[in-house]
Design a protein around this motif. Structure first.
Motif, PDB file in Angstrom:
ATOM      1  N   ALA A  63     -20.551 -50.361  -5.985  1.00 31.44           N
ATOM      2  CA  ALA A  63     -21.557 -51.041  -6.659  1.00 31.44           C
ATOM      3  C   ALA A  63     -22.044 -50.701  -8.162  1.00 31.44           C
ATOM      4  N   LYS A  64     -22.050 -49.219  -8.261  1.00 30.23           N
ATOM      5  CA  LYS A  64     -22.282 -48.877  -9.555  1.00 30.23           C
ATOM      6  C   LYS A  64     -21.305 -49.157 -10.609  1.00 30.23           C
ATOM      7  N   ILE A  65     -20.037 -48.961 -10.293  1.00 31.19           N
ATOM      8  CA  ILE A  65     -18.979 -49.495 -11.128  1.00 31.19           C
ATOM      9  C   ILE A  65     -18.927 -50.957 -11.337  1.00 31.19           C
ATOM     10  N   SER A  66     -19.129 -51.880 -10.344  1.00 31.83           N
ATOM     11  CA  SER A  66     -19.454 -53.233 -10.582  1.00 31.83           C
ATOM     12  C   SER A  66     -20.521 -53.658 -11.642  1.00 31.83           C
ATOM     13  N   SER A  67     -21.761 -52.820 -11.385  1.00 27.89           N
ATOM     14  CA  SER A  67     -22.760 -53.090 -12.183  1.00 27.89           C
ATOM     15  C   SER A  67     -22.335 -52.703 -13.428  1.00 27.89           C
ATOM     16  N   GLU A  68     -21.966 -51.498 -13.983  1.00 30.47           N
ATOM     17  CA  GLU A  68     -21.572 -51.079 -15.136  1.00 30.47           C
ATOM     18  C   GLU A  68     -20.320 -51.712 -16.196  1.00 30.47           C
ATOM     19  N   SER A  69     -19.501 -52.241 -15.205  1.00 31.07           N
ATOM     20  CA  SER A  69     -18.285 -52.912 -15.753  1.00 31.07           C
ATOM     21  C   SER A  69     -18.696 -54.513 -15.751  1.00 31.07           C
ATOM     22  N   GLU A  70     -19.375 -55.005 -15.128  1.00 34.88           N
ATOM     23  CA  GLU A  70     -19.774 -56.401 -14.766  1.00 34.88           C
ATOM     24  C   GLU A  70     -18.502 -57.312 -14.194  1.00 34.88           C
ATOM     25  N   ILE A  71     -18.246 -56.369 -13.437  1.00 36.75           N
ATOM     26  CA  ILE A  71     -16.981 -57.032 -12.555  1.00 36.75           C
ATOM     27  C   ILE A  71     -17.468 -57.191 -11.117  1.00 36.75           C
ATOM     28  N   ASP A  72     -17.353 -58.234 -10.391  1.00 35.06           N
ATOM     29  CA  ASP A  72     -18.139 -58.545  -9.329  1.00 35.06           C
ATOM     30  C   ASP A  72     -17.637 -57.359  -8.186  1.00 35.06           C
ATOM     31  N   VAL A  73     -18.493 -57.201  -7.260  1.00 36.10           N
ATOM     32  CA  VAL A  73     -18.135 -55.945  -6.280  1.00 36.10           C
ATOM     33  C   VAL A  73     -17.029 -56.322  -5.532  1.00 36.10           C
ATOM     34  N   MET A  74     -16.532 -57.522  -5.067  1.00 34.06           N
ATOM     35  CA  MET A  74     -15.339 -57.518  -4.250  1.00 34.06           C
ATOM     36  C   MET A  74     -14.233 -57.546  -5.042  1.00 34.06           C
ATOM     37  N   THR A  75     -14.269 -57.906  -6.402  1.00 29.23           N
ATOM     38  CA  THR A  75     -12.901 -57.624  -7.267  1.00 29.23           C
ATOM     39  C   THR A  75     -12.756 -56.137  -7.449  1.00 29.23           C
ATOM     40  N   VAL A  76     -13.884 -55.302  -7.539  1.00 24.05           N
ATOM     41  CA  VAL A  76     -13.796 -53.751  -7.659  1.00 24.05           C
ATOM     42  C   VAL A  76     -13.265 -53.467  -6.595  1.00 24.05           C
ATOM     43  N   SER A  77     -13.663 -53.721  -5.434  1.00 24.48           N
ATOM     44  CA  SER A  77     -13.253 -53.200  -4.104  1.00 24.48           C
ATOM     45  C   SER A  77     -11.638 -53.346  -4.070  1.00 24.48           C
ATOM     46  N   GLN A  78     -11.296 -54.407  -4.259  1.00 26.02           N
ATOM     47  CA  GLN A  78      -9.870 -54.668  -4.266  1.00 26.02           C
ATOM     48  C   GLN A  78      -8.995 -53.911  -5.262  1.00 26.02           C
ATOM     49  N   ILE A  79      -9.692 -53.714  -6.535  1.00 26.28           N
ATOM     50  CA  ILE A  79      -8.958 -53.121  -7.365  1.00 26.28           C
ATOM     51  C   ILE A  79      -8.893 -51.590  -7.058  1.00 26.28           C
ATOM     52  N   LEU A  80      -9.835 -50.869  -6.426  1.00 28.64           N
ATOM     53  CA  LEU A  80      -9.999 -49.609  -5.995  1.00 28.64           C
ATOM     54  C   LEU A  80      -9.161 -49.267  -4.982  1.00 28.64           C
ATOM     55  N   ARG A  81      -8.972 -50.333  -4.051  1.00 23.04           N
ATOM     56  CA  ARG A  81      -8.006 -50.192  -2.957  1.00 23.04           C
ATOM     57  C   ARG A  81      -6.501 -50.112  -3.553  1.00 23.04           C
ATOM     58  N   THR A  82      -6.207 -50.679  -4.501  1.00 25.94           N
ATOM     59  CA  THR A  82      -4.914 -50.535  -5.053  1.00 25.94           C
ATOM     60  C   THR A  82      -4.793 -49.005  -5.872  1.00 25.94           C
ATOM     61  N   LEU A  83      -5.856 -48.935  -6.541  1.00 24.28           N
ATOM     62  CA  LEU A  83      -5.943 -47.639  -7.278  1.00 24.28           C
ATOM     63  C   LEU A  83      -5.700 -46.391  -6.366  1.00 24.28           C
ATOM     64  N   GLU A  84      -6.341 -46.641  -5.223  1.00 28.63           N
ATOM     65  CA  GLU A  84      -6.477 -45.583  -3.958  1.00 28.63           C
ATOM     66  C   GLU A  84      -4.860 -45.487  -3.834  1.00 28.63           C
ATOM     67  N   ARG A  85      -4.252 -46.629  -3.210  1.00 31.54           N
ATOM     68  CA  ARG A  85      -2.933 -46.827  -2.947  1.00 31.54           C
ATOM     69  C   ARG A  85      -2.023 -46.014  -3.949  1.00 31.54           C
ATOM     70  N   ASN A  86      -2.228 -46.164  -5.122  1.00 31.31           N
ATOM     71  CA  ASN A  86      -1.462 -45.665  -5.922  1.00 31.31           C
ATOM     72  C   ASN A  86      -1.730 -44.000  -6.361  1.00 31.31           C
ATOM     73  N   GLY A  87      -2.508 -43.554  -5.846  1.00 33.42           N
ATOM     74  CA  GLY A  87      -2.982 -42.130  -5.893  1.00 33.42           C
ATOM     75  C   GLY A  87      -3.820 -41.713  -7.013  1.00 33.42           C
ATOM     76  N   LEU A  88      -4.687 -42.605  -7.665  1.00 32.18           N
ATOM     77  CA  LEU A  88      -5.380 -42.554  -8.993  1.00 32.18           C
ATOM     78  C   LEU A  88      -6.913 -42.077  -8.708  1.00 32.18           C
ATOM     79  N   VAL A  89      -7.342 -42.854  -7.438  1.00 31.54           N
ATOM     80  CA  VAL A  89      -8.726 -42.184  -7.097  1.00 31.54           C
ATOM     81  C   VAL A  89      -8.821 -42.072  -5.579  1.00 31.54           C
TER      82      VAL A  89
END
Length: 155
Positions: A63-89
């Protein structure tokens, strides 16, 4: 049938058209450079936002990432899932809120973002540097537009 536009005789006077053309040229350069690092522009924004927030806070939520970046929460969630799968977060349960995850950058993510930021910043400098002494005014204008837009979307 007549083209019903106030810019029918000169499309170059359309602010929206000029803006999207400019954005597309800038975004194309960013997209191309980031693809060499194996990330997309939205992934860069999320990683960069996480890295920025990590300077000030230990536990950063989606939610904090969403608020700061002004990207909606669900999109941030999807991006984070991919970043986690790729070993970045990694995502861990937040010690501050059991309903939230705390997002952390891992060493591979830090490596990618440490390469990406200077590349993106150099593209920004080259691209927007053509404005010369008008760059500060341009940034002020963008802030003004962004603030008006933000206020309108909260109503």
């Amino acid at each position: 049938m007549e083209f019903n536009s106030m810019f029918k005789n000169n499309a170059e006077e359309s602010t929206g058209l000029l803006f999207i053309r400019t954005y597309n040229k800038w975004h194309g350069k960013i997209k191309s450079a980031l693809s060499d690092l194996g990330i997309t522009h939205p992934q860069f924004i999320v990683l960069c936002t996480l890295n920025y927030l990590s300077q000030f806070e230990k536990h950063i939520t989606q939610a904090k990432i969403s608020s700061e970046s002004e990207i909606d929460v669900m999109t941030v969630s999807q991006i984070l899932r991919t970043l986690e799968r790729n070993g970045l977060v990694i995502r861990k349960q937040s010690p501050l809120d059991s309903r939230a995850n705390s997002i952390e950058m891992v060493s591979q993510g830090l490596e990618v973002i440490s390469k990406a930021v200077p590349i993106v910043e150099s593209i920004d400098l080259e691209f927007f540097g053509t404005l010369g002494s008008e760059l500060a005014q341009f940034k002020d204008s963008l802030r003004k537009i962004a603030n008006v837009t933000s206020v309108r979307t909260k109503d």
